[in-house]
Motif scaffolding. Sequence first.
Motif, mmCIF file in Angstrom:
data_model
loop_
_atom_site.group_PDB
_atom_site.id
_atom_site.type_symbol
_atom_site.label_atom_id
_atom_site.label_comp_id
_atom_site.label_asym_id
_atom_site.label_seq_id
_atom_site.Cartn_x
_atom_site.Cartn_y
_atom_site.Cartn_z
ATOM 1 N N UNK A 155 8.301 17.576 -3.848
ATOM 2 C CA UNK A 155 7.918 16.392 -4.594
ATOM 3 C C UNK A 155 9.162 15.714 -5.149
ATOM 4 N N UNK A 156 9.175 14.402 -5.065
ATOM 5 C CA UNK A 156 10.286 13.655 -5.641
ATOM 6 C C UNK A 156 10.018 13.297 -7.094
ATOM 7 N N UNK A 157 8.868 13.744 -7.611
ATOM 8 C CA UNK A 157 8.500 13.457 -8.998
ATOM 9 C C UNK A 157 8.539 14.744 -9.817
ATOM 10 N N UNK A 158 9.326 14.763 -10.877
ATOM 11 C CA UNK A 158 9.361 15.921 -11.759
ATOM 12 C C UNK A 158 8.122 15.983 -12.638
ATOM 13 N N UNK A 159 7.594 14.837 -13.013
ATOM 14 C CA UNK A 159 6.406 14.767 -13.853
ATOM 15 C C UNK A 159 5.157 14.865 -12.973
ATOM 16 N N UNK A 160 4.296 15.861 -13.185
ATOM 17 C CA UNK A 160 3.094 15.995 -12.346
ATOM 18 C C UNK A 160 2.154 14.795 -12.457
ATOM 19 N N UNK B 62 3.134 11.668 -12.767
ATOM 20 C CA UNK B 62 3.695 10.650 -11.880
ATOM 21 C C UNK B 62 3.348 10.960 -10.426
ATOM 22 N N UNK B 63 3.397 12.248 -10.077
ATOM 23 C CA UNK B 63 3.058 12.636 -8.718
ATOM 24 C C UNK B 63 1.601 12.317 -8.410
ATOM 25 N N UNK B 64 0.689 12.612 -9.341
ATOM 26 C CA UNK B 64 -0.730 12.325 -9.131
ATOM 27 C C UNK B 64 -0.966 10.825 -9.025
ATOM 28 N N UNK B 65 -0.253 10.047 -9.847
ATOM 29 C CA UNK B 65 -0.407 8.597 -9.800
ATOM 30 C C UNK B 65 0.069 8.036 -8.464
ATOM 31 N N UNK B 66 1.127 8.625 -7.915
ATOM 32 C CA UNK B 66 1.638 8.172 -6.620
ATOM 33 C C UNK B 66 0.637 8.438 -5.511
ATOM 34 N N UNK B 67 -0.010 9.607 -5.577
ATOM 35 C CA UNK B 67 -0.991 9.958 -4.553
ATOM 36 C C UNK B 67 -2.193 9.016 -4.612
ATOM 37 N N UNK B 68 -2.617 8.658 -5.817
ATOM 38 C CA UNK B 68 -3.814 7.827 -5.990
ATOM 39 C C UNK B 68 -3.498 6.342 -6.104
ATOM 40 N N UNK B 69 -2.277 5.955 -5.775
ATOM 41 C CA UNK B 69 -1.870 4.560 -5.966
ATOM 42 C C UNK B 69 -2.722 3.619 -5.125
ATOM 43 N N UNK C 131 0.866 -1.181 0.000
ATOM 44 C CA UNK C 131 0.000 0.000 0.000
ATOM 45 C C UNK C 131 0.899 1.227 0.000
ATOM 46 N N UNK C 132 0.347 2.327 -0.427
ATOM 47 C CA UNK C 132 1.143 3.540 -0.486
ATOM 48 C C UNK C 132 1.692 3.796 -1.878
ATOM 49 N N UNK C 133 2.540 4.795 -1.979
ATOM 50 C CA UNK C 133 3.057 5.248 -3.272
ATOM 51 C C UNK C 133 4.054 4.255 -3.845
#
Length: 364
Positions: free
Chosen positions: A213-218, A220-227, A195-197
């Motif tokens: 954020x450790x993600x340069x691509x927004x 990727x960041x959104x996908x990590x939050x909604x993982x 569970x988690x990012x």
Amino acid sequence: MSALPGSAEGTAVTGLDSTPVDSSPEALADLPPLTEQTRLEAREIMARYPVARSALLPMLHLVQSVQGYVSPEGVTFCAEELRLTKAEVGAVATFYTMYKRRPTGRHLVSVCTNTLCSVLGGQRIMDALSADLGVHHDETAADGSITLEHAECLAACDYAPVVTVDYEFYDQQDVESARELVAALRRGEKPAPTRGAPLTDFKGISRQLAGFSQYEDPYEMAAAVDHHGDYSPTLIGLRLAEERGESAPAMPRTTPSEAPDAGEPAETVAPTGRTGATPGEEAADARVAAADTPAEKAGAAGSHPDAPEPAGRRLPDGRAGTDTPAGQEPGTSGQGPASPPPAAQGPAEAPRTIEGRSTPKRKD
């Protein structure tokens, strides 16, 4: 627990670690520098707080996100920016286990060995990984891939035994699954957490903890939050309640008259100015009057300014006896007059009466 006093495992369990920060030439040789960009980001962190020194914790994570641990250079960097001494920064950096004192591997693997996880196999997992990697607590494998550590509770007892990689959860592990996880990490793979990012690496999560954020691509960041994650052990009680049509009892509604301070009389807020009474005395009178039970009334009366001194707290001559233990006043131990002195001359003060408790008359 297999730890012995003075061993690496013992250090992990007791938390007593006097290991100095690694400043060896080998450790510093390939250390990435703290650049001007790092300095600008540190000042961005400082701007988040009304008092600059409050930024120290995320700034230490920022140093780790660049260099992989809190180096001597990192301590100096934080001290200069925050105008603290290096001793003050070092005291914080060596207090929290999330701040590392020597170079950390690409991934930080933490094995919970606290009570429940240990009973269900956490210590066996730690022993197996230690043997496979050839390291003990807070040591890094020779290939630089993994730093292994004991963890004293990862706050996920319903998923025990728990292993985290860079603080991401891998739940309900056993020896074989943990070995497979570490082997995949050493091959450069990044197995999906329970569970988690999605997994990144130790430097990446350190940057996240610094507030960036450790993600340069927004995306990727959104996908990590909604993982997606498996939260069934935590949510099983809620799901069973839904299936059975069960619910928690309704909370009683609080009316204005039942508000927490409703029993506090108005006199305590707005003194009437009654002749001969101080605001404190008026408030105390009102508290006594508002008491609903004998116990509350007795408690309010006992705290009243005009309440009599408890036994043993006033000497026979009427002086306050706050420094004299009860039973050792003059006259009670053969060290003073056996009989009280004559009564003081002058008109006697009329005693005040507290509702629910009368003030005893003084005997002359």
